[in-house]
Design a protein around this motif. Sequence first.
Motif, PDB file in Angstrom:
ATOM      1  N   PHE A   1       0.829  -1.216   0.000  1.00 41.47           N
ATOM      2  CA  PHE A   1       0.000   0.000   0.000  1.00 41.47           C
ATOM      3  C   PHE A   1       0.859   1.260   0.000  1.00 41.47           C
ATOM      4  CE2 PHE A   1      -3.536  -2.768   0.745  1.00 41.47           C
ATOM      5  CZ  PHE A   1      -4.599  -2.085   0.191  1.00 41.47           C
ATOM      6  N   HIS A   2       1.942   1.213   0.770  1.00 41.65           N
ATOM      7  CA  HIS A   2       2.777   2.400   0.872  1.00 41.65           C
ATOM      8  C   HIS A   2       3.460   2.690  -0.462  1.00 41.65           C
ATOM      9  CE1 HIS A   2       5.765   4.767   3.654  1.00 41.65           C
ATOM     10  NE2 HIS A   2       5.069   5.548   2.861  1.00 41.65           N
ATOM     11  N   TYR A   3       4.018   1.651  -1.069  1.00 41.02           N
ATOM     12  CA  TYR A   3       4.781   1.847  -2.311  1.00 41.02           C
ATOM     13  C   TYR A   3       3.850   2.003  -3.515  1.00 41.02           C
ATOM     14  CZ  TYR A   3       8.625   1.478  -5.599  1.00 41.02           C
ATOM     15  OH  TYR A   3       9.551   1.759  -6.571  1.00 41.02           O
TER      16      TYR A   3
ATOM     17  N   ASN B   1      10.782  12.562  -0.908  1.00 40.82           N
ATOM     18  CA  ASN B   1      10.992  11.884   0.371  1.00 40.82           C
ATOM     19  C   ASN B   1      10.780  10.378   0.248  1.00 40.82           C
ATOM     20  OD1 ASN B   1      11.660  14.205   1.794  1.00 40.82           O
ATOM     21  ND2 ASN B   1       9.534  14.629   2.410  1.00 40.82           N
ATOM     22  N   HIS B   2       9.742   9.964  -0.482  1.00 38.74           N
ATOM     23  CA  HIS B   2       9.503   8.520  -0.640  1.00 38.74           C
ATOM     24  C   HIS B   2      10.584   7.860  -1.488  1.00 38.74           C
ATOM     25  CE1 HIS B   2       5.456   9.496   0.919  1.00 38.74           C
ATOM     26  NE2 HIS B   2       5.564   8.285   1.430  1.00 38.74           N
ATOM     27  N   ASP B   3      11.113   8.574  -2.457  1.00 38.11           N
ATOM     28  CA  ASP B   3      12.208   8.030  -3.267  1.00 38.11           C
ATOM     29  C   ASP B   3      13.411   7.710  -2.369  1.00 38.11           C
ATOM     30  OD1 ASP B   3      13.449   7.366  -5.800  1.00 38.11           O
ATOM     31  OD2 ASP B   3      14.593   9.224  -5.604  1.00 38.11           O
TER      32      ASP B   3
ATOM     33  N   GLY C   1       4.796  13.593   9.209  1.00 42.76           N
ATOM     34  CA  GLY C   1       6.098  14.160   8.904  1.00 42.76           C
ATOM     35  C   GLY C   1       7.168  13.105   8.766  1.00 42.76           C
ATOM     36  N   TRP C   2       8.390  13.555   8.838  1.00 43.88           N
ATOM     37  CA  TRP C   2       9.558  12.697   8.621  1.00 43.88           C
ATOM     38  C   TRP C   2      10.626  13.034   9.647  1.00 43.88           C
ATOM     39  CZ3 TRP C   2       9.707   9.439   4.208  1.00 43.88           C
ATOM     40  CH2 TRP C   2       8.655   9.627   3.298  1.00 43.88           C
ATOM     41  N   THR C   3      11.371  12.025  10.083  1.00 40.92           N
ATOM     42  CA  THR C   3      12.571  12.270  10.871  1.00 40.92           C
ATOM     43  C   THR C   3      13.768  11.918   9.988  1.00 40.92           C
ATOM     44  OG1 THR C   3      11.414  11.878  12.921  1.00 40.92           O
ATOM     45  CG2 THR C   3      13.804  11.723  13.003  1.00 40.92           C
TER      46      THR C   3
ATOM     47  N   MET D   1      13.120   8.627   7.947  1.00 47.33           N
ATOM     48  CA  MET D   1      12.078   7.680   8.363  1.00 47.33           C
ATOM     49  C   MET D   1      10.719   8.341   8.183  1.00 47.33           C
ATOM     50  SD  MET D   1      11.615   5.551  11.926  1.00 47.33           S
ATOM     51  CE  MET D   1      11.259   6.936  13.002  1.00 47.33           C
ATOM     52  N   ASP D   2       9.827   7.638   7.519  1.00 50.07           N
ATOM     53  CA  ASP D   2       8.468   8.130   7.302  1.00 50.07           C
ATOM     54  C   ASP D   2       7.691   8.012   8.610  1.00 50.07           C
ATOM     55  OD1 ASP D   2       5.940   8.763   6.322  1.00 50.07           O
ATOM     56  OD2 ASP D   2       6.246   7.651   4.449  1.00 50.07           O
ATOM     57  N   VAL D   3       7.156   9.123   9.091  1.00 47.87           N
ATOM     58  CA  VAL D   3       6.381   9.104  10.329  1.00 47.87           C
ATOM     59  C   VAL D   3       4.903   9.418  10.049  1.00 47.87           C
ATOM     60  CG1 VAL D   3       6.367   9.889  12.753  1.00 47.87           C
ATOM     61  CG2 VAL D   3       8.516   9.757  11.552  1.00 47.87           C
TER      62      VAL D   3
ATOM     63  N   GLU E   1       1.206   8.163   9.356  1.00 40.30           N
ATOM     64  CA  GLU E   1       0.527   6.930   9.794  1.00 40.30           C
ATOM     65  C   GLU E   1       0.468   5.882   8.696  1.00 40.30           C
ATOM     66  OE1 GLU E   1      -2.497   8.025  13.453  1.00 40.30           O
ATOM     67  OE2 GLU E   1      -3.327   7.821  11.445  1.00 40.30           O
ATOM     68  N   HIS E   2       0.373   6.316   7.429  1.00 42.52           N
ATOM     69  CA  HIS E   2       0.222   5.337   6.346  1.00 42.52           C
ATOM     70  C   HIS E   2       1.444   4.422   6.222  1.00 42.52           C
ATOM     71  CE1 HIS E   2       1.965   8.514   3.362  1.00 42.52           C
ATOM     72  NE2 HIS E   2       2.888   7.621   3.591  1.00 42.52           N
ATOM     73  N   SER E   3       2.579   4.830   6.840  1.00 43.61           N
ATOM     74  CA  SER E   3       3.780   4.002   6.713  1.00 43.61           C
ATOM     75  C   SER E   3       3.788   2.827   7.685  1.00 43.61           C
ATOM     76  CB  SER E   3       5.033   4.861   6.901  1.00 43.61           C
ATOM     77  OG  SER E   3       5.050   5.413   8.200  1.00 43.61           O
TER      78      SER E   3
HETATM   79 MN    MN Z   1       4.802   7.620   3.177  1.00 46.41          MN
END
Ligand code: MN
Length: 207
Positions: free
Chosen positions: A32-34, A87-89, A138-140, A172-174, A176-178
């Motif tokens: 789902f994420h990818y 960011n996802h890349d 967000g992202w860390t 790191m994806d923060v 919720e969908h991750s």
């Molecule tokens: Mn994501």
Amino acid sequence: MLRYTVYPFRLPEWPYGYDALSPYLNAETVYFHYDKHFRAYINNLNALLKPYPALHGKTLENLLSAPQDLPGEAKVDILFQAGGVYNHDVYFNHLAPPDHILHKPTGLLYELLRNKFGSFTKFKEKFVESAKKIKGSGWTVLVFTANGEPLILNLANQDTVVPFDYTLVFLMDVWEHSYYLQYQNVKEDYFKNFWEVLVFDSYVFNP
Ligand code: MN
């Protein structure tokens, strides 16, 4: 990598089976994420850029680093979707099956983290502490500053480090969908297990 390409952006094929990161990230979560979320950012960005041929030769870094060159009426949306693609890349390029990877940084990266944080374990604790402070999505991120110092940052929504003079190491994806399909409300377990599938680049700092 996608971030060096231009319009129309295309989702690269996921290089492993969708279950290749399990049990740390299960097949449903990765699929789902990818294939859904990441793909949606790409499709949305392409749709936004379609009416603006002047932007079709621009990479994600070009788009994200010069917001003043974006059309005013679409700027906020383009920055959000391009940030999501960027960011996802980076995120997915730093994930690999747990039996293929070292589970810790090596060489100069290891030394710089140890010097700054005391140990690799303490670095991970600080990174997770930072992630827990994100309110909402967000992202860390781990970056190196212009003078080569490691720095942990939080980014809101789909903000990126592109406008800053930083070298991105990993993130790191923060959102919720991750993690939500697998971990539901227990995001601490996602934060703990993330390290089991994270690829550390061998980072070379050129002063
Ligand atoms: Mn994501």
